[in-house]
Design a protein around this motif. Structure first.
Motif, PDB file in Angstrom:
ATOM      1  N   GLY A 168       0.809  -1.214   0.000  1.00 60.37           N
ATOM      2  CA  GLY A 168       0.000   0.000   0.000  1.00 60.37           C
ATOM      3  C   GLY A 168       0.842   1.263   0.000  1.00 60.37           C
ATOM      4  N   LEU A 169       1.890   1.263   0.830  1.00 64.56           N
ATOM      5  CA  LEU A 169       2.767   2.433   0.876  1.00 64.56           C
ATOM      6  C   LEU A 169       3.501   2.636  -0.449  1.00 64.56           C
ATOM      7  N   ILE A 170       3.986   1.531  -1.028  1.00 66.61           N
ATOM      8  CA  ILE A 170       4.668   1.637  -2.316  1.00 66.61           C
ATOM      9  C   ILE A 170       3.705   2.108  -3.410  1.00 66.61           C
ATOM     10  N   GLY A 171       2.474   1.551  -3.391  1.00 66.03           N
ATOM     11  CA  GLY A 171       1.483   1.989  -4.375  1.00 66.03           C
ATOM     12  C   GLY A 171       1.133   3.458  -4.219  1.00 66.03           C
ATOM     13  N   PHE A 172       0.984   3.910  -2.976  1.00 66.83           N
ATOM     14  CA  PHE A 172       0.707   5.326  -2.732  1.00 66.83           C
ATOM     15  C   PHE A 172       1.846   6.201  -3.230  1.00 66.83           C
ATOM     16  N   LEU A 173       3.087   5.771  -2.943  1.00 65.44           N
ATOM     17  CA  LEU A 173       4.244   6.554  -3.384  1.00 65.44           C
ATOM     18  C   LEU A 173       4.314   6.622  -4.907  1.00 65.44           C
ATOM     19  N   VAL A 174       4.045   5.487  -5.581  1.00 63.07           N
ATOM     20  CA  VAL A 174       4.089   5.466  -7.046  1.00 63.07           C
ATOM     21  C   VAL A 174       3.016   6.375  -7.638  1.00 63.07           C
ATOM     22  N   VAL A 175       1.798   6.270  -7.128  1.00 66.49           N
ATOM     23  CA  VAL A 175       0.696   7.095  -7.656  1.00 66.49           C
ATOM     24  C   VAL A 175       0.961   8.573  -7.397  1.00 66.49           C
ATOM     25  N   TYR A 176       1.449   8.897  -6.221  1.00 68.32           N
ATOM     26  CA  TYR A 176       1.701  10.301  -5.886  1.00 68.32           C
ATOM     27  C   TYR A 176       2.830  10.872  -6.752  1.00 68.32           C
ATOM     28  N   CYS A 177       3.896  10.077  -6.909  1.00 69.12           N
ATOM     29  CA  CYS A 177       4.993  10.533  -7.768  1.00 69.12           C
ATOM     30  C   CYS A 177       4.528  10.692  -9.219  1.00 69.12           C
ATOM     31  N   TYR A 178       3.657   9.795  -9.658  1.00 67.10           N
ATOM     32  CA  TYR A 178       3.131   9.898 -11.028  1.00 67.10           C
ATOM     33  C   TYR A 178       2.315  11.172 -11.206  1.00 67.10           C
ATOM     34  N   GLN A 179       1.496  11.509 -10.212  1.00 75.11           N
ATOM     35  CA  GLN A 179       0.697  12.727 -10.306  1.00 75.11           C
ATOM     36  C   GLN A 179       1.586  13.971 -10.365  1.00 75.11           C
ATOM     37  N   ILE A 180       2.682  13.955  -9.632  1.00 78.18           N
ATOM     38  CA  ILE A 180       3.601  15.095  -9.653  1.00 78.18           C
ATOM     39  C   ILE A 180       4.329  15.179 -10.989  1.00 78.18           C
ATOM     40  N   PHE A 181       4.740  14.030 -11.514  1.00 80.63           N
ATOM     41  CA  PHE A 181       5.570  13.993 -12.721  1.00 80.63           C
ATOM     42  C   PHE A 181       4.743  13.991 -14.002  1.00 80.63           C
TER      43      PHE A 181
END
Length: 366
Positions: A29-42
């Motif tokens: 869950g933490l990794i998925g959250f980090l990936v989605v959040y980084c994707y939204q920023i990038f």
């Protein structure tokens, strides 16, 4: 005693497994959250990054050649390549983009005010097969009473005008994006060794050491084939013909040049645009020296792809032309002018990688 300890051992094992599962779910869950959040920023920069990588991969052979002439200084070679591309491509591209925006805006204003006069059709139009009579009738109606034709087809014209104005608005943005992508491409080329090592490490991690190198080689070959052999030649042809359209004073020269670009990417002859342009110039200017010179220049520039293709990549691209066409049209619909280039390259790359996976030997069959 053993029977009394068994329930306790089972409960301990269940607690251990439950704790491991909970920890695993939390980590995922933490990794998925980090990936989605980084994707939204990038996300706003993905197109720019992909475009710069495509430019760097396509132009690196030229950069390597210049670097060898400079004693292996890839940084200075990258600066030279970027400056050369910007000076030789950006100026005419910016001129065509501004011409496209100005011509479309002016055409829409003239149509809305009723000051634009449609030239009378030639009698030979009625003799065109299948559609000649309908085209001649519609053309004649527009020549005699343009307002009635506009009123009859107002919804379709309004939709088309909004689309054209939207493309005109993105033309200037595309030039600025190309400028930024070209600068980033110069940075990638200056650090080509490190970039290649990173790409190789990622490919090895994804596909394994045995297939990682082949994956990089296939991706590089596909990007260069499509970028140089299809998009590059289409851009050169559009710039050559667009310059002639502007010099001769062809109305909406930017739109004509954009059509040439689209046809070039779709591997359709530019004669579909150049011949009507020649006919229009002869019908409005007559057999003047300017019209004759424009005809000769347009015919030569329109056949430039037949000369450039064998020089750039021999004959054709491994990816089928429908794949490139769908990528160009889909990319333009979703990402504007820049998407026109990104879509064709990325879809061709995806197709090549998929087909390489389909026809690769199965590990179990070896």
């Amino acid at each position: 005693m053993s029977n009394e300890n068994e329930p306790t051992s089972d409960k301990t094992l269940e607690k251990f497994i439950s704790r491991k599962l909970i920890d695993l779910f939390i980590q995922i869950g933490l990794i998925g959250f980090l990936v989605v959040y980084c994707y939204q920023i990038f996300k706003p920069f993905i197109g720019l990054l992909l475009w710069s990588i495509i430019l760097a991969v396509a132009l690196y052979p030229l950069n390597a050649l210049i670097a060898r002439k400079m004693g292996g200084k890839e940084g200075y070679a990258a600066v030279a390549v970027v400056l050369f591309i910007l000076l030789s491509v950006l100026a005419p591209a910016a001129s065509l983009s501004f011409s496209f925006a100005e011509s479309t805006s002016g055409l829409v204003k003239q149509v809305q005010s009723g000051t634009w006069q449609v030239p009378a059709p030639d009698e030979s139009v009625a003799g065109w097969p299948l559609v000649g009579e309908k085209v001649y009738e519609l053309w004649s109606s527009a020549h005699t009473d343009l307002g009635a034709v506009i009123a009859k087809h107002r919804p379709a014209i309004a939709t088309f005008a909004r689309q054209i104005l939207g493309y005109a608005a993105t033309a200037g943005t595309a030039v600025v994006t190309f400028l930024a992508a070209m600068v980033l491409a110069g940075i990638w080329m200056a650090y080509a060794a490190s970039a290649h090592a990173a790409a190789k490490a990622i490919a090895n991690r994804m596909a394994g050491p045995a297939k990682g190198e082949n994956l990089i080689a296939l991706s590089t070959a596909t990007i260069r084939a499509v970028a140089q052999g299809v998009i590059g030649i289409a851009c050169v042809q559009a710039l050559l013909l667009g310059a002639g359209f502007i010099v001769v004073g062809l109305p909406a020269a930017g739109i004509w040049a954009l059509l040439v670009l689209l046809l070039g990417i779709a591997q359709i002859p530019a004669a579909l645009v150049s011949v009507p342009a020649i006919v229009y110039i002869w019908s409005t200017q007559g057999s003047t020296p300017a019209a004759i010179l424009f005809t000769v220049y347009t015919l030569v520039a329109g056949s430039a792809d037949n000369i450039l293709k064998p020089l750039v990549l021999g004959r054709g691209v491994d990816a089928p032309m429908p794949v490139i066409l769908l990528g160009a049209l889909g990319g333009m619909a979703s990402g504007g002018i820049i998407g026109l280039f990104l879509g064709s390259v990325m879809l061709a790359l995806g197709y090549q990688l998929f087909m390489a996976w389909v026809y690769s030997p199965n590990e179990e069959e070896r």
